[in-house]
Design an enzyme around this catalytic site. Structure first.
Site, mmCIF file in Angstrom:
data_model
loop_
_atom_site.group_PDB
_atom_site.id
_atom_site.type_symbol
_atom_site.label_atom_id
_atom_site.label_comp_id
_atom_site.label_asym_id
_atom_site.label_seq_id
_atom_site.Cartn_x
_atom_site.Cartn_y
_atom_site.Cartn_z
ATOM 1 N N HIS A 179 -71.894 -36.558 82.333
ATOM 2 C CA HIS A 179 -71.644 -37.529 83.409
ATOM 3 C C HIS A 179 -70.131 -37.728 83.579
ATOM 4 O O HIS A 179 -69.386 -37.751 82.609
ATOM 5 C CB HIS A 179 -72.308 -38.855 83.025
ATOM 6 C CG HIS A 179 -72.416 -39.860 84.128
ATOM 7 N ND1 HIS A 179 -71.322 -40.427 84.736
ATOM 8 C CD2 HIS A 179 -73.512 -40.425 84.707
ATOM 9 C CE1 HIS A 179 -71.728 -41.292 85.652
ATOM 10 N NE2 HIS A 179 -73.050 -41.309 85.662
ATOM 11 N N LYS B 209 -78.710 -34.820 92.119
ATOM 12 C CA LYS B 209 -79.019 -36.150 91.587
ATOM 13 C C LYS B 209 -79.099 -37.200 92.703
ATOM 14 O O LYS B 209 -78.332 -37.177 93.663
ATOM 15 C CB LYS B 209 -77.938 -36.570 90.589
ATOM 16 C CG LYS B 209 -78.070 -38.006 90.073
ATOM 17 C CD LYS B 209 -76.911 -38.378 89.170
ATOM 18 C CE LYS B 209 -76.982 -39.831 88.718
ATOM 19 N NZ LYS B 209 -75.871 -40.194 87.819
ATOM 20 N N HIS C 293 -78.717 -47.710 78.625
ATOM 21 C CA HIS C 293 -78.831 -47.972 80.065
ATOM 22 C C HIS C 293 -80.146 -48.653 80.442
ATOM 23 O O HIS C 293 -80.649 -48.490 81.553
ATOM 24 C CB HIS C 293 -78.657 -46.659 80.859
ATOM 25 C CG HIS C 293 -78.225 -46.900 82.283
ATOM 26 N ND1 HIS C 293 -78.272 -45.912 83.253
ATOM 27 C CD2 HIS C 293 -77.750 -48.001 82.915
ATOM 28 C CE1 HIS C 293 -77.846 -46.379 84.392
ATOM 29 N NE2 HIS C 293 -77.518 -47.654 84.223
ATOM 30 N N CYS D 121 -80.557 -41.615 86.257
ATOM 31 C CA CYS D 121 -80.540 -41.774 84.804
ATOM 32 C C CYS D 121 -81.434 -42.866 84.229
ATOM 33 O O CYS D 121 -82.356 -42.584 83.467
ATOM 34 C CB CYS D 121 -79.109 -41.929 84.324
ATOM 35 S SG CYS D 121 -78.014 -42.794 85.454
ATOM 36 N N ASP E 70 -76.900 -35.887 80.248
ATOM 37 C CA ASP E 70 -76.699 -36.811 81.359
ATOM 38 C C ASP E 70 -76.092 -36.075 82.554
ATOM 39 O O ASP E 70 -74.915 -35.701 82.525
ATOM 40 C CB ASP E 70 -75.765 -37.944 80.896
ATOM 41 C CG ASP E 70 -75.791 -39.151 81.816
ATOM 42 O OD1 ASP E 70 -76.400 -39.058 82.896
ATOM 43 O OD2 ASP E 70 -75.219 -40.191 81.445
ATOM 44 N N ASP E 71 -76.896 -35.823 83.583
ATOM 45 C CA ASP E 71 -76.441 -35.167 84.819
ATOM 46 C C ASP E 71 -76.167 -33.676 84.644
ATOM 47 O O ASP E 71 -75.326 -33.107 85.345
ATOM 48 C CB ASP E 71 -75.178 -35.834 85.380
ATOM 49 C CG ASP E 71 -75.396 -37.249 85.857
ATOM 50 O OD1 ASP E 71 -76.539 -37.738 85.788
ATOM 51 O OD2 ASP E 71 -74.412 -37.882 86.288
ATOM 52 N N ARG F 57 -84.819 -42.598 81.800
ATOM 53 C CA ARG F 57 -84.832 -43.099 80.428
ATOM 54 C C ARG F 57 -85.973 -44.088 80.211
ATOM 55 O O ARG F 57 -86.582 -44.138 79.137
ATOM 56 C CB ARG F 57 -83.469 -43.703 80.092
ATOM 57 C CG ARG F 57 -82.407 -42.620 79.972
ATOM 58 C CD ARG F 57 -80.972 -43.109 80.226
ATOM 59 N NE ARG F 57 -80.149 -42.003 80.663
ATOM 60 C CZ ARG F 57 -79.477 -41.186 79.846
ATOM 61 N NH1 ARG F 57 -79.515 -41.393 78.546
ATOM 62 N NH2 ARG F 57 -78.772 -40.187 80.333
ATOM 63 N N ASP G 1 -81.511 -35.640 82.325
ATOM 64 C CA ASP G 1 -82.173 -36.825 82.880
ATOM 65 C C ASP G 1 -82.364 -36.760 84.392
ATOM 66 O O ASP G 1 -83.102 -37.564 84.956
ATOM 67 C CB ASP G 1 -81.416 -38.105 82.492
ATOM 68 C CG ASP G 1 -79.988 -38.145 83.021
ATOM 69 O OD1 ASP G 1 -79.479 -37.123 83.509
ATOM 70 O OD2 ASP G 1 -79.355 -39.222 82.923
ATOM 71 N N ASN G 2 -81.721 -35.826 85.058
ATOM 72 C CA ASN G 2 -81.862 -35.631 86.503
ATOM 73 C C ASN G 2 -81.086 -34.380 86.874
ATOM 74 O O ASN G 2 -80.499 -33.718 86.014
ATOM 75 C CB ASN G 2 -81.352 -36.846 87.300
ATOM 76 C CG ASN G 2 -80.044 -37.416 86.810
ATOM 77 O OD1 ASN G 2 -80.010 -38.520 86.283
ATOM 78 N ND2 ASN G 2 -78.961 -36.667 86.935
ATOM 79 N N LYS H 263 -76.673 -43.011 74.888
ATOM 80 C CA LYS H 263 -76.717 -43.882 76.074
ATOM 81 C C LYS H 263 -78.079 -44.576 76.189
ATOM 82 O O LYS H 263 -79.119 -43.936 76.192
ATOM 83 C CB LYS H 263 -76.439 -43.042 77.323
ATOM 84 C CG LYS H 263 -76.575 -43.794 78.638
ATOM 85 C CD LYS H 263 -76.148 -42.904 79.790
ATOM 86 C CE LYS H 263 -76.612 -43.442 81.124
ATOM 87 N NZ LYS H 263 -76.164 -42.602 82.253
#
Length: 622
Positions: free
Chosen positions: A231, A396, A131, A53, A15-16, A57, A338-339, A129
């Protein structure tokens, strides 16, 4: 491993995490387990995600564009415009509220990958996660997971720490570790909870249940392993953070140059590459900071590095378990972010900074010696982020390469035998994952009909022919790809990419780049190649029509419209206000639920009978 058994799948999402944050992508951060996957698999340097994110996903789990799947934007950003607009921005997300494709959860127009695999005989598990929805109706189990421990919102305190206080607007949705396991909300997370360790524990538990059950072990397994690290808030166990004391003391620009040098040595970028200049006017430069400010900034980066190493450790726990039961080489594994790296400087966001910083000062301990602990709350800002995205532009939430190009490692020996440790710069996206897994599983996507509803086809492509060496690329050179998030946009055909970034991070006009010679997006060709730009903008209009993009600026095309009155209210577009006092008590949850009102789409014409006519390819029916 039984002879002739279908492959298992393990999809791991950070994540990030920035492009160069893993050791095998040039980092000084310790990632031996990701590096091991790379040395026995493939590294992708042209792999792309969405710019944030939940859109990514949605694309992973459906194989189609996030604007179709219900995550046209993060629901948190749709609900509250100020959450993702830096100082100087003049835009609002209001036109997206209540619109098809912006529901904020995985909608009914898509068949989810775990649903299809489950129906095809797979045992399906996830830990991490989600989301993609906050309510029981939107939980992972409903979308095909046999077992799941899922963080429902965008982020939370990694230790499940929360002060006894009323949260300011920005932090409402950023602190509480709201989880569901299977069919119920989790009342209390395990003692000593830390997110990456907890998700690792549960993933291993689920895999053991699968392997040790006489019935389940006959099935292949699909394991979805999406971390919430690294994150913010930047928090990690001390034993990891301590590895990085003093490592970043020379500052983000020194780290950026170090990473660029390593990327060149690895052959991931050309020697003469021109990196995009750092864009960070909203924060002080390294030389403008006091000694204390520099020390605080370094501690944030140290905590970030500790998070990445802890994440890597928990990847290794799972791959080691698969190896111990003889299933590793029969498991198709992908790891990616994810980014791009998260570069927001929230202390400089005018709509949130005052209340936020006051709250953090009152209820958290951000003393230099406490950064990284459960009661600290920090992020690292745009300069450190651009050290990790270099040579690319921005980070991001932006549709430049720094926001959407991500590190990716793939390992599946039956497909890439003899290519272990290789790198590829072929273009691929997260939408290609679902088609590839379904192909390897021998399962056909059900579009246009899934059980009792119509569903859209996948937009991604099967990567297996490319991986086996029987195809030169995954996508045809002339195939267009679009991105949009919060009014930032891009369209790419082959190596030409048109980008629209609003002021203050961009020029609020379309720019054109040739990524084959300018991966940093530094030399705008819009004025010298107007015909090429017009060609790409034609593809942009088509992309918007196919996916249902709701642009936030008139420069982004004919689908732009002003928000109607019903869309102007903020704070009314999420299904569950779980952060409000009393909302986490089981007997009270329904009191904090709401039905989201659909807004009439001004772009959709009505038939003679007064019924809406769908003008969006891919569906805009709820």
């Amino acid at each position: 491993m039984a002879p002739g058994k279908k492959p298992n799948f393990l999809i791991i999402v950070a994540d990030d995490m920035g492009f160069s944050d893993a050791g095998c992508f040039g980092s000084e951060i310790r990632t031996p387990n990701i590096d091991k996957l790379a040395s026995t698999g493939l590294r992708f340097t042209g792999f792309h995600a969405a710019a944030a994110c939940s859109p990514t996903r949605a694309m992973i789990l459906t194989g189609t564009d996030h604007h179709i799947a219900g995550l046209g934007n993060l629901i948190e950003w749709t609900d509250f415009s100020g959450q993702n607009f830096p100082k100087g921005s003049k835009f609002t997300t209001a036109p997206q509220r209540g619109m098809p494709g912006y529901e904020g959860y995985l909608n009914s127009r898509v068949a989810a990958l775990p649903e299809i695999l489950q129906d095809g005989g797979y045992h399906t598990v996830m830990s991490g996660k989600w989301h993609l929805g906050l309510t029981k109706e939107r939980r992972p189990q409903v979308r095909g997971f046999d077992r799941s421990l899922a963080l429902l919102p965008a982020c939370s305190n990694h230790y499940d720490y929360r002060p006894d206080a009323e949260f300011p607007k920005f932090l409402e949705k950023s602190v509480i570790a709201l989880h569901m396991e299977d069919d119920h909300y989790v009342e209390n997370l395990p003692e000593g909870w830390y997110s990456s360790d907890g998700y690792g524990d549960r993933m291993i538990q689920y895999l053991k249940e699968w392997h040790e059950s006489p019935d389940l072990k006959e099935k292949p397994v699909f394991a979805y392993y999406p971390f919430s690290a690294p994150h913010w808030p930047l928090q990690a166990p001390k034993e990891y953070v301590d590895h990085y004391r003093g490592v970043f003391d020379d500052g983000p620009e020194a780290l950026r140059q170090q990473r660029l040098k390593k990327l060149i040595e690895l052959g991931m970028i050309p020697k003469g590459v021109v990196p995009h200049p750092v864009v960070a006017d909203e924060v002080k430069g390294w030389d403008e900071m006091t000694d204390h400010q520099r020390a605080m900034s370094c501690r944030a980066m140290e905590a970030y590095a500790g998070m990445v190493e802890c994440l890597d450790h928990n990847i290794g726990r799972v791959t080691s378990y698969l190896e111990s039961i003889g299933e590793l080489d029969n498991t198709f594994i992908m790891f990616f972010s994810d980014n791009g790296a998260e570069g927001a400087a929230y202390e400089a966001y005018p709509m949130i900074s005052g209340q936020l910083m006051e709250h953090l000062g009152k209820y958290y301990n951000n003393h230099i010696d406490n950064i990284g602990n459960k009661d600290s709350f920090v992020w690292y800002g745009p300069r450190w982020a651009q050290a990790a995205t270099a040579p690319s532009r921005l980070y991001k939430a932006y549709t430049t390469e720094g926001g959407v190009r991500v590190p990716c490692v793939l390992r599946y020996p039956p497909l890439h035998k003899g290519k272990e440790g290789d790198m590829t710069d072929t273009f691929a996206t997260v939408m290609d994952i679902a088609p590839t897994l379904l192909s390897l599983a021998g399962i056909k996507h059900p579009a246009p009909q899934w059980k009792d509803r119509s569903v859209v086809p996948m937009r991604g492509l099967d990567m297996s022919s490319y991986l086996s060496g029987s195809a030169p690329t995954i996508h045809a050179p002339d195939e267009p790809f679009g991105w949009e998030l919060c009014g930032r946009a891009a369209i790419r055909v082959n190596n030409f990419k048109a980008v629209f970034i609003p002021f203050p991070k961009g020029v609020s006009a379309w720019q054109l780049y040739d990524l084959s010679t300018d991966p940093g997006e530094t030399h705008d060709l819009a004025s010298t190649m107007p015909g090429k730009l017009d060609e790409l903008l034609g593809f942009w209009e088509k992309y918007c029509e196919e996916t249902g993009v709701v642009p936030l600026q008139p420069e982004l095309g004919a689908r732009f419209h002003e928000a109607v009155e019903a869309q102007m209210k903020e704070g009314q577009w999420m299904e569950y206000d779980y952060w409000k006092p009393g909302a986490l008590q089981e007997e009270n949850r329904e009191k904090f639920r709401r039905q989201i009102e659909k807004v009439a789409d001004p772009r959709v014409k009505e038939s003679a009978g007064g019924q809406p006519v769908n003008v969006v390819v891919g569906g805009n029916q709820a």
